[in-house]
Scaffold this motif. Structure first.
Motif, PDB file in Angstrom:
ATOM      1  N   ALA A  57      48.461  56.399  12.152  1.00 48.71           N
ATOM      2  CA  ALA A  57      48.799  57.380  11.401  1.00 48.71           C
ATOM      3  C   ALA A  57      47.436  58.036  10.683  1.00 48.71           C
ATOM      4  O   ALA A  57      46.434  57.152  10.239  1.00 48.71           O
ATOM      5  N   ASP A  58      47.281  59.134  10.373  1.00 48.46           N
ATOM      6  CA  ASP A  58      46.022  59.770   9.837  1.00 48.46           C
ATOM      7  C   ASP A  58      46.354  60.068   8.515  1.00 48.46           C
ATOM      8  O   ASP A  58      47.319  60.594   7.858  1.00 48.46           O
ATOM      9  N   ILE A  59      45.221  60.286   7.649  1.00 46.43           N
ATOM     10  CA  ILE A  59      45.192  60.638   6.221  1.00 46.43           C
ATOM     11  C   ILE A  59      46.084  61.955   5.749  1.00 46.43           C
ATOM     12  O   ILE A  59      46.315  62.413   5.104  1.00 46.43           O
ATOM     13  N   ASP A  60      45.523  63.079   6.926  1.00 51.18           N
ATOM     14  CA  ASP A  60      46.061  64.323   6.849  1.00 51.18           C
ATOM     15  C   ASP A  60      47.266  64.554   7.509  1.00 51.18           C
ATOM     16  O   ASP A  60      47.904  65.717   7.321  1.00 51.18           O
ATOM     17  N   ASP A  61      48.083  63.384   7.842  1.00 53.53           N
ATOM     18  CA  ASP A  61      49.358  63.545   8.450  1.00 53.53           C
ATOM     19  C   ASP A  61      50.302  63.916   7.417  1.00 53.53           C
ATOM     20  O   ASP A  61      51.588  64.512   7.805  1.00 53.53           O
ATOM     21  N   PHE A  62      50.108  63.643   6.292  1.00 52.47           N
ATOM     22  CA  PHE A  62      51.050  64.146   5.072  1.00 52.47           C
ATOM     23  C   PHE A  62      50.764  64.910   4.045  1.00 52.47           C
ATOM     24  O   PHE A  62      51.029  65.048   2.921  1.00 52.47           O
ATOM     25  N   GLY A  63      49.923  65.970   4.565  1.00 51.65           N
ATOM     26  CA  GLY A  63      49.326  66.939   3.744  1.00 51.65           C
ATOM     27  C   GLY A  63      47.695  67.042   3.419  1.00 51.65           C
ATOM     28  O   GLY A  63      47.281  65.906   3.785  1.00 51.65           O
ATOM     29  N   PHE A  72      46.266  61.913  -0.819  1.00 55.13           N
ATOM     30  CA  PHE A  72      45.875  60.535  -0.757  1.00 55.13           C
ATOM     31  C   PHE A  72      44.454  60.485  -1.526  1.00 55.13           C
ATOM     32  O   PHE A  72      44.250  58.834  -1.749  1.00 55.13           O
ATOM     33  N   CYS A  73      43.616  61.224  -1.508  1.00 50.42           N
ATOM     34  CA  CYS A  73      42.122  60.803  -2.069  1.00 50.42           C
ATOM     35  C   CYS A  73      42.221  60.976  -3.759  1.00 50.42           C
ATOM     36  O   CYS A  73      41.403  60.495  -4.583  1.00 50.42           O
ATOM     37  N   GLU A  74      43.361  61.434  -4.334  1.00 51.12           N
ATOM     38  CA  GLU A  74      43.650  61.761  -5.574  1.00 51.12           C
ATOM     39  C   GLU A  74      44.728  60.740  -6.287  1.00 51.12           C
ATOM     40  O   GLU A  74      44.502  60.610  -7.390  1.00 51.12           O
ATOM     41  N   VAL A  75      45.713  60.604  -5.486  1.00 50.46           N
ATOM     42  CA  VAL A  75      46.961  59.738  -6.060  1.00 50.46           C
ATOM     43  C   VAL A  75      47.258  58.521  -4.967  1.00 50.46           C
ATOM     44  O   VAL A  75      47.025  58.497  -3.983  1.00 50.46           O
ATOM     45  N   VAL A  76      47.863  57.628  -5.535  1.00 52.06           N
ATOM     46  CA  VAL A  76      48.439  56.580  -4.933  1.00 52.06           C
ATOM     47  C   VAL A  76      49.925  56.830  -4.645  1.00 52.06           C
ATOM     48  O   VAL A  76      50.597  56.945  -5.892  1.00 52.06           O
ATOM     49  N   ARG A  77      50.643  56.880  -3.527  1.00 51.46           N
ATOM     50  CA  ARG A  77      51.943  57.268  -3.273  1.00 51.46           C
ATOM     51  C   ARG A  77      52.555  56.020  -2.710  1.00 51.46           C
ATOM     52  O   ARG A  77      52.092  55.164  -2.193  1.00 51.46           O
ATOM     53  N   LYS A  78      53.868  55.984  -2.814  1.00 55.95           N
ATOM     54  CA  LYS A  78      54.969  54.990  -2.235  1.00 55.95           C
ATOM     55  C   LYS A  78      55.404  55.379  -0.775  1.00 55.95           C
ATOM     56  O   LYS A  78      55.632  56.469  -0.850  1.00 55.95           O
ATOM     57  N   ALA A  79      55.454  54.497   0.176  1.00 57.57           N
ATOM     58  CA  ALA A  79      55.922  54.796   1.511  1.00 57.57           C
ATOM     59  C   ALA A  79      56.737  53.595   2.013  1.00 57.57           C
ATOM     60  O   ALA A  79      56.476  52.415   1.550  1.00 57.57           O
ATOM     61  N   LEU A  85      50.540  43.624  10.839  1.00 54.65           N
ATOM     62  CA  LEU A  85      49.283  43.158  10.477  1.00 54.65           C
ATOM     63  C   LEU A  85      48.565  42.898  11.830  1.00 54.65           C
ATOM     64  O   LEU A  85      49.091  42.048  12.751  1.00 54.65           O
ATOM     65  N   GLU A  86      47.522  43.533  12.341  1.00 55.48           N
ATOM     66  CA  GLU A  86      46.609  42.917  13.362  1.00 55.48           C
ATOM     67  C   GLU A  86      45.288  42.552  13.018  1.00 55.48           C
ATOM     68  O   GLU A  86      44.656  43.666  12.784  1.00 55.48           O
ATOM     69  N   GLY A  87      44.977  41.614  12.901  1.00 56.22           N
ATOM     70  CA  GLY A  87      43.435  41.074  12.153  1.00 56.22           C
ATOM     71  C   GLY A  87      43.366  41.659  10.813  1.00 56.22           C
ATOM     72  O   GLY A  87      44.325  41.320   9.822  1.00 56.22           O
ATOM     73  N   ASP A  88      42.571  42.628  10.292  1.00 55.48           N
ATOM     74  CA  ASP A  88      42.313  43.113   9.024  1.00 55.48           C
ATOM     75  C   ASP A  88      42.977  44.582   9.061  1.00 55.48           C
ATOM     76  O   ASP A  88      42.381  45.295   8.075  1.00 55.48           O
ATOM     77  N   ARG A  89      43.513  45.048  10.081  1.00 53.47           N
ATOM     78  CA  ARG A  89      44.228  46.337   9.883  1.00 53.47           C
ATOM     79  C   ARG A  89      45.892  46.357  10.081  1.00 53.47           C
ATOM     80  O   ARG A  89      46.379  45.514  10.823  1.00 53.47           O
ATOM     81  N   PHE A  90      46.528  47.225   9.561  1.00 56.32           N
ATOM     82  CA  PHE A  90      47.862  47.575   9.618  1.00 56.32           C
ATOM     83  C   PHE A  90      48.364  48.721  10.657  1.00 56.32           C
ATOM     84  O   PHE A  90      47.747  49.673  10.658  1.00 56.32           O
ATOM     85  N   GLN A  91      48.770  47.981  11.772  1.00 54.68           N
ATOM     86  CA  GLN A  91      49.233  48.947  12.815  1.00 54.68           C
ATOM     87  C   GLN A  91      50.849  49.482  12.520  1.00 54.68           C
ATOM     88  O   GLN A  91      51.662  48.981  12.457  1.00 54.68           O
ATOM     89  N   VAL A  92      50.742  50.911  12.167  1.00 53.70           N
ATOM     90  CA  VAL A  92      51.985  51.416  11.697  1.00 53.70           C
ATOM     91  C   VAL A  92      52.502  52.179  12.955  1.00 53.70           C
ATOM     92  O   VAL A  92      52.134  52.751  13.562  1.00 53.70           O
ATOM     93  N   SER A  93      53.985  51.953  12.940  1.00 57.86           N
ATOM     94  CA  SER A  93      54.834  52.534  13.957  1.00 57.86           C
ATOM     95  C   SER A  93      55.594  53.898  13.586  1.00 57.86           C
ATOM     96  O   SER A  93      56.008  54.658  14.315  1.00 57.86           O
ATOM     97  N   SER A  94      55.981  53.513  12.023  1.00 57.13           N
ATOM     98  CA  SER A  94      56.516  54.763  11.288  1.00 57.13           C
ATOM     99  C   SER A  94      56.060  54.603   9.748  1.00 57.13           C
ATOM    100  O   SER A  94      56.067  53.583   9.292  1.00 57.13           O
ATOM    101  N   MET A  95      56.106  55.814   9.290  1.00 58.25           N
ATOM    102  CA  MET A  95      55.951  56.005   7.981  1.00 58.25           C
ATOM    103  C   MET A  95      56.363  57.006   7.354  1.00 58.25           C
ATOM    104  O   MET A  95      56.304  58.198   7.598  1.00 58.25           O
ATOM    105  N   LYS A  96      57.304  56.730   6.193  1.00 59.47           N
ATOM    106  CA  LYS A  96      57.910  57.765   5.564  1.00 59.47           C
ATOM    107  C   LYS A  96      57.414  57.738   3.899  1.00 59.47           C
ATOM    108  O   LYS A  96      57.719  56.621   3.321  1.00 59.47           O
ATOM    109  N   MET A  97      56.958  58.962   3.491  1.00 57.46           N
ATOM    110  CA  MET A  97      56.742  59.146   1.819  1.00 57.46           C
ATOM    111  C   MET A  97      58.203  58.764   1.360  1.00 57.46           C
ATOM    112  O   MET A  97      59.090  59.530   1.367  1.00 57.46           O
ATOM    113  N   LEU A  98      58.055  58.305   0.160  1.00 59.10           N
ATOM    114  CA  LEU A  98      59.101  58.049  -0.803  1.00 59.10           C
ATOM    115  C   LEU A  98      59.068  59.003  -2.134  1.00 59.10           C
ATOM    116  O   LEU A  98      59.932  58.927  -2.822  1.00 59.10           O
TER     117      LEU A  98
END
Length: 99
Positions: A57-63, A72-79, A85-98
């Motif tokens: 997922a990309d930082i601009d996928d949600f606005g 995302f550069c201004e606030v922390v949101r719940k999702a 986890l794979e190593g030190d990165r999170f592999q996301v297959s779906s992401m929904k903002m709450l």
């Protein structure tokens, strides 16, 4: 005995690598979570007190990442995310903002 130990290790490795659904904090890794391992603004999630950059997922996928109210550069949101986890990165297959 070796076969039993091998089966147990194999089972644990599969159990730890499976994707799971969880609620996390999502934001810019650099601006909000203080991650410094890469340059620029990039999407990250935080759970269990640790932040991880996201793949899938990309930082601009949600606005606009710099929108004052929801970026995302201004606030922390719940999702709600599904991934692993794979190593030190999170592999996301779906992401929904709450929020």
């Amino acid at each position: 005995m070796k076969k039993i130990l091998f089966v147990c290790v194999l089972f644990l490795s599969f159990a730890c690598s499976e994707e799971k659904k969880q609620t996390v904090e999502a934001s810019c890794g650099q601006c909000q979570f203080g991650l410094t391992s890469q340059d620029g603004c990039d999407l990250a999630v935080r759970f269990d007190g640790k932040a991880y950059f996201v793949d899938g997922a990309d930082i601009d996928d949600f606005g606009d990442a710099h929108d004052k109210g929801t970026g995302f550069c201004e606030v922390v949101r719940k999702a709600e995310v599904t991934g692993k986890l794979e190593g030190d990165r999170f592999q996301v297959s779906s992401m929904k903002m709450l929020d």
